[in-house]
Design a protein around this motif. Structure first.
Motif, PDB file in Angstrom:
ATOM      1  N   UNK A 579       0.843  -1.204   0.000  1.00 18.77           N
ATOM      2  CA  UNK A 579       0.000   0.000   0.000  1.00 18.77           C
ATOM      3  C   UNK A 579       0.872   1.246   0.000  1.00 18.77           C
ATOM      4  N   UNK A 580       1.939   1.225   0.813  1.00 17.23           N
ATOM      5  CA  UNK A 580       2.846   2.387   0.849  1.00 17.23           C
ATOM      6  C   UNK A 580       3.691   2.482  -0.411  1.00 17.23           C
ATOM      7  N   UNK A 595       5.989  13.744  -4.698  1.00 19.82           N
ATOM      8  CA  UNK A 595       6.033  12.378  -5.234  1.00 19.82           C
ATOM      9  C   UNK A 595       4.945  11.558  -4.564  1.00 19.82           C
ATOM     10  N   UNK A 596       4.699  10.408  -5.106  1.00 18.84           N
ATOM     11  CA  UNK A 596       3.698   9.519  -4.515  1.00 18.84           C
ATOM     12  C   UNK A 596       4.143   9.003  -3.157  1.00 18.84           C
ATOM     13  N   UNK A 597       5.418   9.219  -2.791  1.00 20.95           N
ATOM     14  CA  UNK A 597       5.916   8.779  -1.484  1.00 20.95           C
ATOM     15  C   UNK A 597       5.695   9.815  -0.395  1.00 20.95           C
ATOM     16  N   UNK A 602       2.899  10.834   3.954  1.00 22.87           N
ATOM     17  CA  UNK A 602       3.831   9.757   4.245  1.00 22.87           C
ATOM     18  C   UNK A 602       5.241  10.284   4.013  1.00 22.87           C
ATOM     19  N   UNK A 603       6.242   9.453   4.225  1.00 19.62           N
ATOM     20  CA  UNK A 603       7.612   9.868   3.976  1.00 19.62           C
ATOM     21  C   UNK A 603       8.332   8.773   3.221  1.00 19.62           C
ATOM     22  N   UNK A 604       9.309   9.201   2.445  1.00 22.17           N
ATOM     23  CA  UNK A 604      10.182   8.226   1.785  1.00 22.17           C
ATOM     24  C   UNK A 604      11.237   7.775   2.776  1.00 22.17           C
ATOM     25  N   UNK A 605      11.516   6.491   2.816  1.00 20.92           N
ATOM     26  CA  UNK A 605      12.481   5.990   3.786  1.00 20.92           C
ATOM     27  C   UNK A 605      13.847   6.607   3.520  1.00 20.92           C
ATOM     28  N   UNK A 913       1.713   1.593  12.776  1.00 22.36           N
ATOM     29  CA  UNK A 913       2.831   2.489  12.485  1.00 22.36           C
ATOM     30  C   UNK A 913       2.468   3.346  11.279  1.00 22.36           C
ATOM     31  N   UNK A 914       3.224   4.410  11.089  1.00 21.86           N
ATOM     32  CA  UNK A 914       2.993   5.281   9.947  1.00 21.86           C
ATOM     33  C   UNK A 914       2.031   6.402  10.274  1.00 21.86           C
ATOM     34  N   UNK A 915       1.792   7.241   9.271  1.00 23.92           N
ATOM     35  CA  UNK A 915       0.921   8.401   9.454  1.00 23.92           C
ATOM     36  C   UNK A 915      -0.528   7.961   9.654  1.00 23.92           C
ATOM     37  N   UNK A 916      -0.949   6.964   8.906  1.00 16.08           N
ATOM     38  CA  UNK A 916      -2.313   6.459   9.005  1.00 16.08           C
ATOM     39  C   UNK A 916      -2.232   4.959   9.296  1.00 16.08           C
ATOM     40  N   UNK A 917      -2.117   4.591  10.578  1.00 20.65           N
ATOM     41  CA  UNK A 917      -1.819   3.199  10.936  1.00 20.65           C
ATOM     42  C   UNK A 917      -2.934   2.213  10.627  1.00 20.65           C
TER      43      UNK A 917
END
Length: 968
Positions: A579-580, A595-597, A602-605, A913-917
């Motif tokens: 999904x990410x 970007x789509x990331x 969200x963030x790019x790793x 985890x993440x912005x929208x867990x």
């Protein structure tokens, strides 16, 4: 006295012979104790090894920002409020700060890099007239001559005390102040007290040979205002009695930490703290500005939490193994009961009989201690190689090692197990032959746990835990729970379902005799004697089969729950990663700010989180372009991407920010994805899940074909604004530098779309070509690729660079690897895997032991049945029915409890985890594949015991079975 000595000397021989007389049962008890020791030992060993891995990762991640080694140590003195010091004070601190082994930190390290400098001095013309040229320090930096290039001039000559002082000047300072080689200046102190005044000659101009080399513990620009001189020259200048000329000092030691292991961490922390205290005592104000101390402290806390967490996770598994050991011990005692009763009747004291049992257990415990230590190391290695539940793969990581405390952990496990294994013997040691016969004549009482209502007592905290999870979504442990939303760091989230497994199984066992009586009553009306006899025997003697049924049920219940939990978490990790990451590979223009990331919050790793090298020569270490990107984008035909080896599909996706305008309401900030409807579905096949929308992705793409301005809108936004199919709205878009209002028609809604989140900004999916046409031409878009299994990401990234695109680091594969390699997750799944294997082994051993001993105990009964007319075939059928019912009831009860526990508790085990867990939704998966596998193991076990029983029956002779006395 002689009699007691003779008895004492005879004890070892008697114990050894007793062990040989029931060698199979003794080996079964030994295997249970060895497994328990191995599991207890492996937990801290794995925690230490994974903690060290985390330590190295933390140090390496910090080292990305600078070139220093992970264990670098830097002491520094000299701040705005720190007074100047004398050269003698510097030397006193240098004895420790510049020679760490003398300070107690005895790790391999090259010689320290030492730096000292004066205050800022006035640099003027030799006659002292006119304004100063600049202000600069005079200082030395040990070993600098090996790490610089001389741009002009030469290295300075040592200062003898008379004449000119040769100095090196940085290229930056020389250019800024027009300093030339052989220029002579006068340097003078500006403060009061002892003064420095010396003529200096510019001997050379330098620049760093490699500014990123690990030698430069401070950026080379730090020394731009320092006139560098040899150390001997500096000593000649500042070593003046009662003069305090030294203002700045620093010591840098590149410690080699490759030999450091987790067991050394606490000792290393203490030595660093002691060395720092000693240095600060010699030079008040000195600071340790760079060290592994913070990482070591985090490592200590990590190991503590991981050890406690895994230990609590291991409790249910250890209970099953312990129950197995107790059951086998009870079988052993039951076999020796008549012998023990005879000994008591013939004058042996209770303590002498108990001493024999204690001697056997101690001998088995010693053997378990010897075998359990290497087994613990092996299990720790297996856990470290865990990919997922029951999936292992050798990984290139530091191997775990046994700890100094491991032998004591093993000994503590054996000592804790001794009372449990000795209880049956303690009870039997008090019986004489008369009390033994009398007890065997009485009806069997319910087991102790039923009489104490242990099942009901266990059910109370299990139900309470479920209610807490249902109401608040968490159960916390003070000092242990690190993340309430992370089941891998919260042991009570798994202890609650484990309690439910035990309670549910025990409650089911309470009602099993009633069910057997009902079945026996029903079977009494059916023809044949084998089935009804088997049912009546089991219903009247629950104590004879309760242990094996409970063991099988517990093993299957735990296996069903743990495998379903692992499958659910694995599947969710994969779905969350896709999904990410959306497509297998996303290529974007290096200068794209959106970007789509990152468009949906969200963030790019970060580069530190992945070992994948995506620089490709044209991109910097951050993954971005080294130079400002050109606005002349290169739009390559999509067919070109399909020629890249391993690429199976390619599509265009253009993410952009837009304002959504519905009717006369104020505009709402949102996201627009322009997509190529003909190729998107194939590329997102792995990332799409049926519950993301009311229709399949292919059907949604077909809806975009209805009109050029067709659009799919996020479900929540459509509901809030009352948008329905056929309604029109507008987007204010500015992808080509000019804002335009573009109209769209709603043709469908969807709740989820990879990389977009319904809880965040509303989103719209539309035709990319329509957006191009409406805005007057193409604008930058991303290329999403699907790959064949085993495709090389490096080669795809290199090909993308050839087309002027960079690869977004947040690929599904990378995100999934980061999730799967978490030590907490790896430790839990590894522990559950080895625990599952261990409980399966003990269940097999326990059931085989029960079958054979049950046959031997009932030899007289079977002989009587054979003598009164039952054929060998009927006796075989009787025993086959009994074994099938025991295994079948245990399997059905365990499966039912395991599935119930999974349905109740797994929904609360989501890793948030993440912005929208909560995106994508968490879906419970029952692992039917492994349940069938366990049933296959149970079926194979049943078949093996049936074959053994039939063979024993065929060898049984009536005149040997029907005899005076008891069966062995």
């Amino acid at each position: 006295m002689i009699r007691q000595l003779t008895l004492a000397l005879a004890f070892p021989s008697v114990i050894w012979r007793r062990l040989l007389s029931h060698l199979g049962l003794a080996l079964a008890v030994w295997s249970g104790m060895t497994l328990a020791v191995g599991m207890v030992v492996c937990i801290p060993v794995y925690a230490e090894a994974s903690g060290y891995r985390i330590l190295l990762a933390a140090l390496t991640e910090r080292a990305i920002a600078d070139p220093l080694p992970p264990f670098a140590m830097v002491y520094r003195y000299g701040g705005a409020s720190d007074p100047s010091i004398s050269w003698q004070q510097y030397l006193l601190a240098d004895q420790l700060a510049g020679h760490l082994p003398a300070a107690g930190i005895d790790l391999p390290a090259p010689p320290s890099v030492r730096f000292a400098a004066t205050e800022k001095l006035r640099v003027g013309f030799p006659d002292g007239a006119g304004r100063e040229v600049l202000f600069a320090r005079i200082g030395f930096l040990s070993g600098v001559e090996r790490h610089i290039q001389i741009v002009d001039g030469d290295l300075p000559r040592p200062f003898t005390g008379d004449g000119l002082l040769d100095v090196l000047v940085s290229e930056t300072t020389a250019s800024k102040n027009t300093l030339l080689v052989d220029d002579v200046y006068l340097v003078q102190s500006t403060g009061r007290g002892a003064r420095i005044e010396a003529p200096v000659r510019i001997a050379g101009i330098w620049r760093p040979a490699d500014a990123d080399a690990s030698y430069w513990f401070q950026p080379p620009s730090t020394y731009s205002d320092v006139f560098l001189v040899p150390e001997e020259s500096f000593v000649r200048l500042v070593d003046v009695p009662d003069a305090r000329f030294v203002t700045l000092t620093a010591w840098y030691t590149a410690i080699d930490g490759s030999s450091v292991r987790s067991s050394d961490v606490e000792r290393l922390r203490e030595r660093i703290a002691m060395a720092t205290a000693d240095i600060q005592q010699r030079l008040p104000g000195a600071e340790l500005v760079r060290s592994p101390m913070d990482a070591l402290e985090r490592h200590r806390d990590q190991v503590r939490v991981l050890t406690v967490t895994l230990a609590l996770f291991a409790v249910p598994l250890l209970v099953v193994i312990g129950y197995f050991a107790v059951q086998v011990t009870e079988m052993t005692v039951a076999r020796q009961q008549q012998e023990m009763a005879v000994l008591r009747s013939r004058g042996s004291s209770r303590w002498q009989v108990l001493g024999l049992a204690l001697g056997e257990v101690l001998l088995l415990g010693a053997a378990a201690w010897v075998a359990g230590l290497p087994l613990g190391w092996l299990l720790a290695q297996l856990i470290a190689w865990t990919v997922s539940f029951l999936r292992f793969a050798p990984l290139d990581i530091p191997p775990p090692t046994l700890l100094p405390a491991s032998p004591w952990h093993a000994l503590a496990t054996i000592l804790l197990a001794l009372p449990a294994v000795l209880l049956p013997a303690l009870s039997a040691a008090g019986r004489t032959i008369i009390s033994y016969k009398s007890e065997r004549a009485r009806a069997t009482r319910p087991p102790l746990w039923q009489r104490l209502y242990l099942d009901i007592l266990l059910l109370i905290p299990a139900v309470y835990g479920y209610q807490q999870l249902r109401l608040s979504g968490m159960i916390g442990v003070p000092g242990v729970t690190v993340g309430a939303d992370d089941p891998f760091r919260n042991p009570l989230l798994l202890l609650a379902p484990a309690l439910m497994v035990f309670a549910g199984t025990l409650v089911g066992m309470r009602f099993l005799p009633l069910l057997l009586r009902l079945l026996a009553w029903s079977a009494g009306r059916a023809p044949g004697v084998a089935l009804v006899t088997a049912l009546r025997f089991l219903s009247r003697t629950p104590g004879t089969y309760g242990g094996p049924v409970l063991l099988v049920a517990l093993t299957l219940a735990l296996a069903t729950f743990t495998s379903s939990m692992a499958l659910t978490l694995d599947r969710h990790s994969e779905e969350r990663a896709y999904y990410r990451g959306a497509a297998d590979v996303r290529l974007a223009y290096p200068g794209a700010a959106i970007t789509s990331a990152n468009i949906a919050g969200d963030r790019e790793i970060a580069p530190a989180e992945t070992s994948l090298d995506l620089s490709g020569g044209t991109l910097g270490t951050t993954g971005e372009a080294d130079t400002t990107p050109s606005t002349a984008y290169m739009f390559v035909p999509m067919e070109e991407y399909l020629t890249i080896p391993g690429v199976t599909g390619a599509t265009r996706v253009a993410p952009s920010k837009a304002d959504i305008i519905v009717g006369n309401t104020p505009a709402t900030g949102g996201i627009f994805y322009g997509v190529d409807r003909t190729t998107l579905a194939a590329v997102l096949a792995d990332a799409w899940r049926p519950d993301y929308a009311g229709e399949s992705l292919g059907a949604l793409m077909n809806r975009l074909a209805d009109y050029p301005d067709a659009a799919l809108v996020s479900e929540t936004f459509a509901r809030e604004r009352g948008l329905r199919i056929g309604d029109r709205f507008a987007l204010a878009m500015n992808d080509r530098g000019q804002t335009q209002n573009i109209t769209f028609t709603v043709v469908g809604t969807l709740k989820y779309f990879p990389t977009l989140y319904d809880q965040g900004l509303p989103f719209v999916i539309g035709n990319l070509d329509y957006s191009f046409d409406s805005q007057g031409g193409q604008y930058p878009y991303e290329v999403w690729l699907s790959l064949a299994p085993g495709a090389n990401l490096q080669s795809v990234a290199a090909a993308g660079i050839g087309y002027g695109l960079r690869m977004i680091r947040s690929t599904p594969q990378t995100l999934l690897e980061l999730d799967l390699r978490r030590p907490e997750r790896q430790g839990l799944f590894g522990l559950l895997s080895v625990g599952f294997l261990a409980t399966t082994v003990v269940t097999v051993i326990g059931f085989v032991a029960y079958t054979l001993l049950s046959f031997q105990r009932r030899l007289v009964e079977l002989g009587v049945l054979r003598a009164i007319g039952l054929s060998t075939r009927q006796l075989s059928a009787l025993l086959v029915f009994e074994q099938t019912l025991v295994v079948g009831f245990g399997a059905l009860l365990g499966t039912a409890v395991g599935i119930l526990t999974s349905r109740l508790f797994i929904p609360f085990l989501q890793v948030r985890t993440g912005v929208y867990p909560d995106t994508p939704p968490f879906v419970v998966q029952i692992d039917w594949e492994r349940i069938v596998l366990v049933y296959g193991i149970s079926g194979g076990l049943l078949a093996a015991t049936i074959v053994a029983i039939v063979l024993l029956l065929r060898r049984m002779r009536i005149f040997e079975a029907v005899k005076l006395g008891e069966a062995v």
